[in-house]
Design a protein around this motif. Structure first.
Motif, PDB file in Angstrom:
ATOM      1  N   GLU A 181      -8.834 -25.560  60.274  1.00 17.43           N
ATOM      2  CA  GLU A 181      -9.143 -24.906  61.538  1.00 17.43           C
ATOM      3  C   GLU A 181      -9.047 -25.859  62.729  1.00 17.43           C
ATOM      4  N   ARG A 182      -8.743 -27.123  62.495  1.00 22.53           N
ATOM      5  CA  ARG A 182      -8.751 -28.097  63.579  1.00 22.53           C
ATOM      6  C   ARG A 182      -7.350 -28.347  64.136  1.00 22.53           C
TER       7      ARG A 182
ATOM      8  N   VAL B 197     -11.248 -31.166  76.722  1.00 22.44           N
ATOM      9  CA  VAL B 197     -10.942 -31.514  75.332  1.00 22.44           C
ATOM     10  C   VAL B 197     -11.228 -33.007  75.150  1.00 22.44           C
ATOM     11  N   PRO B 198     -11.931 -33.415  74.085  1.00 20.95           N
ATOM     12  CA  PRO B 198     -12.178 -34.855  73.853  1.00 20.95           C
ATOM     13  C   PRO B 198     -10.865 -35.615  73.743  1.00 20.95           C
TER      14      PRO B 198
ATOM     15  N   LEU C 194     -11.976 -41.476  59.605  1.00 23.15           N
ATOM     16  CA  LEU C 194     -12.360 -41.746  60.991  1.00 23.15           C
ATOM     17  C   LEU C 194     -12.098 -40.534  61.869  1.00 23.15           C
ATOM     18  N   MET C 195     -10.943 -39.909  61.690  1.00 17.88           N
ATOM     19  CA  MET C 195     -10.608 -38.764  62.536  1.00 17.88           C
ATOM     20  C   MET C 195     -11.550 -37.594  62.272  1.00 17.88           C
ATOM     21  N   ARG C 196     -11.894 -37.357  61.004  1.00 17.70           N
ATOM     22  CA  ARG C 196     -12.850 -36.283  60.692  1.00 17.70           C
ATOM     23  C   ARG C 196     -14.205 -36.553  61.355  1.00 17.70           C
ATOM     24  N   MET C 197     -14.637 -37.824  61.300  1.00 16.63           N
ATOM     25  CA  MET C 197     -15.915 -38.185  61.897  1.00 16.63           C
ATOM     26  C   MET C 197     -15.904 -38.002  63.413  1.00 16.63           C
ATOM     27  N   LEU C 198     -14.759 -38.266  64.039  1.00 16.65           N
ATOM     28  CA  LEU C 198     -14.655 -38.072  65.484  1.00 16.65           C
ATOM     29  C   LEU C 198     -14.711 -36.584  65.844  1.00 16.65           C
TER      30      LEU C 198
ATOM     31  N   PHE D 185     -17.757 -35.172  68.251  1.00 19.17           N
ATOM     32  CA  PHE D 185     -17.561 -34.419  69.498  1.00 19.17           C
ATOM     33  C   PHE D 185     -17.852 -32.928  69.320  1.00 19.17           C
ATOM     34  N   ASP D 186     -18.140 -32.535  68.052  1.00 14.70           N
ATOM     35  CA  ASP D 186     -18.441 -31.124  67.758  1.00 14.70           C
ATOM     36  C   ASP D 186     -17.361 -30.232  68.345  1.00 14.70           C
ATOM     37  N   SER D 187     -16.130 -30.574  68.033  1.00 13.25           N
ATOM     38  CA  SER D 187     -14.976 -29.874  68.598  1.00 13.25           C
ATOM     39  C   SER D 187     -13.917 -29.694  67.521  1.00 13.25           C
TER      40      SER D 187
END
Length: 525
Positions: free
Chosen positions: A331-332, A358-359, A392-396, A400-402
């Motif tokens: 979904e990302r 957008v972050p 790392l990307m998943r954690m980011l 950012f809850d985005s």
């Protein structure tokens, strides 16, 4: 004033050795020669006959057969050093050379350099703690006795080694010595050489130890200098410019390397190709020249790495085994801005952040100081970010809850692009194509270490087409990868055309995309 006694170990090409000797001694320096006893006797006779009347040349009192990695190389050096100390009482420095070395500065420059620096020049790194040895034996070089040559007697060399290891026949390193390692090409002051010779006469136990170590020319002088000389009087470097290829072989210099060699912060260079006759002639004449000015840019190693890396770029198609089941999430959306001019990309994502909320993360895989939240240490170094890129990307995304995020990447990061574009998440690429003036490329070369403030203009002019072609090649590789959702904006295109690409990339209305595309000085340097 410095007077140099060169210690020359050689085994071939008598004509070149004679020319080298005449060049070095023409300005008053000295030369002590050890010619390998394995070599052609007629060649040694020719050298001895040609130079025997030269008062600034002497020969080792004893010649021995030398073998790579053997104690014989150190012993030959000691014989030549002893002859030089005896023959040349006015010599202030002793400089180790081979027949493949040539001066890349004038004697005037070399003498002034040594006068300014009251130090010994020798690489000497902790044998056990440093990573100077990249592959092969390390501790085994010292703790076992090596009586045979690994290159010419391979079978018996390893039979002897394996038998000692099986029987536990280890030996101790002399307790008062801290073993050092480094290049064999050194330049030492007279008092250091005399201290070494005194040590050699007094410490037969140390001589016995090193005589059966493997490749002692990388450890003997390096260890003794550290043992005998205060640390503040040692420059841990060589004054001889040398490089090694990816395969551990010495890089050879040819006729067209003259300008590059002169701009390096060294006094000599090796190896000069036997076929580079014009280079040898020019360098031979250089040593006795007067009033020469040298523009030191010192970009040789970085330039070599850059140029030889072309054509060796591999591609990795398989995901890492620990990431086989991992994904950023179906979904990302990961939106990647790809741009060689980092300041342009940063300017662009700043406007995207303002217009869309957008972050946006700048060059997280290229710049150590990129502003990132604390992720428990996974973000702390570039190495960790690369190794754990998806985590790392998943954690980011979570931080950012985005479900949407913009990141910047360099066009050279094709492996990263391939990784993320294979993910189950939706990935879109926006390639930002900029124009590159010669002035910008020169600045880029200086920023990445391919050139310096004093790099000659002729060198820059030869380098610029290669850098420009490299940038084009990176863009071509991205296009050849045929990524889905690959969009482009270009500096020479209209604002309307770039806005259309931005609207598709960000999935935003055209009016909003136009606001971003109209950003002041977006492509300015």
């Amino acid at each position: 004033m410095a007077n140099i006694a060169f210690i020359l170990l050689c085994h071939k090409d008598p004509d070149a050795i004679i020319r080298q000797a005449l060049s070095l001694t023409a300005v008053g320096d000295y030369l002590s020669i050890h010619f390998d006893a394995r070599a052609d006797a007629a060649a040694y006779t020719a050298i001895h006959t040609a130079l025997s009347d030269n008062p600034n040349v002497t020969f080792a009192k004893k010649r021995i057969k030398c073998g790579w990695g053997e104690w014989s190389l150190v012993q030959a050096t000691l014989y030549a050093v002893e002859a030089a100390v005896e023959a040349f009482p006015r010599a202030t420095h002793f400089y180790m050379l081979s027949g493949d070395c040539q001066a890349i500065k004038t004697a005037e420059y070399a003498h002034a350099y040594l006068d300014r620096m009251d130090a010994d020049f020798i690489e000497s790194f902790d044998f056990f703690a440093s990573d100077w040895i990249k592959t092969g034996m390390k501790e085994e070089r010292l703790i076992y006795r090596h009586y045979f040559n690994e290159r010419t007697q391979k079978w018996i060399f390893y039979q002897s080694f394996n038998l000692q290891r099986k029987l536990g026949l280890k030996r101790k390193v002399p307790e008062d010595l801290e073993i050092q390692i480094g290049s064999q090409w050194w330049c030492l002051r007279r008092r250091t050489i005399e201290a070494i010779l005194d040590f050699v006469r007094q410490r037969r136990d140390v001589m016995r130890f090193f005589s059966t170590t493997w490749i002692p020319d990388e450890t003997f002088f390096q260890t003794l200098v550290r043992h005998l000389v205060p640390e503040n009087e040692i420059e841990c470097r060589t004054l001889t410019f040398l490089m090694f290829s990816d395969y551990g072989m010495p890089v050879t210099f040819y006729n067209d390397h003259y300008d590059l060699l002169l701009s390096q912060d060294f006094l000599f260079a090796r190896k000069i190709s036997p076929e580079a006759l014009l280079l040898k002639e020019r360098l031979g004449s250089l040593y006795s020249a007067k009033g020469a000015n040298f523009q030191i840019s010192n970009e040789g190693r970085s330039l070599y790495k850059f140029l030889t890396g072309k054509g060796r770029i591999g591609r990795r198609f398989a995901p890492r085994f620990w990431e086989t089941e991992s994904t950023l999430g179906r979904e990302r959306e990961l939106l990647i801005v790809v741009c060689k001019k980092w300041h342009v990309a940063k300017r662009l994502v700043s406007r995207i952040r303002q217009q869309t909320n957008v972050p946006c993360i700048e060059y997280l895989f290229n710049e150590e100081q990129t502003d990132l939240p604390d992720m428990g240490g996974i973000q702390s170094t570039l190495g960790k970010r690369h190794r754990h890129r998806r985590s790392l990307m998943r954690m980011l995304f979570d931080y950012f809850d985005s479900d949407r995020m913009v990141v910047c990447m360099d066009p050279g990061n094709l492996d990263l692009l391939e990784d993320f574009c294979r993910d189950r998440a939706t990935t879109r690429l926006l390639e930002v194509n900029c124009t590159f003036t010669d002035d910008y490329l020169i600045g880029h070369a200086m920023r990445v270490g391919l050139a310096g403030e004093r790099t000659p203009q002729e060198t820059l002019e030869r380098l610029l087409p290669t850098i420009r072609n490299d940038i084009v090649h990176e863009s071509d590789r991205i296009r050849d990868a045929e990524f889905e959702n690959h969009l482009r904006i270009r500096e020479e295109d209209s604002i309307e055309a770039n806005a259309a690409a931005l609207a598709s990339f960000l999935a935003i209305p055209s009016e909003q995309a136009l606001e971003i595309a109209r950003s002041d000085h977006l492509f300015a340097d």
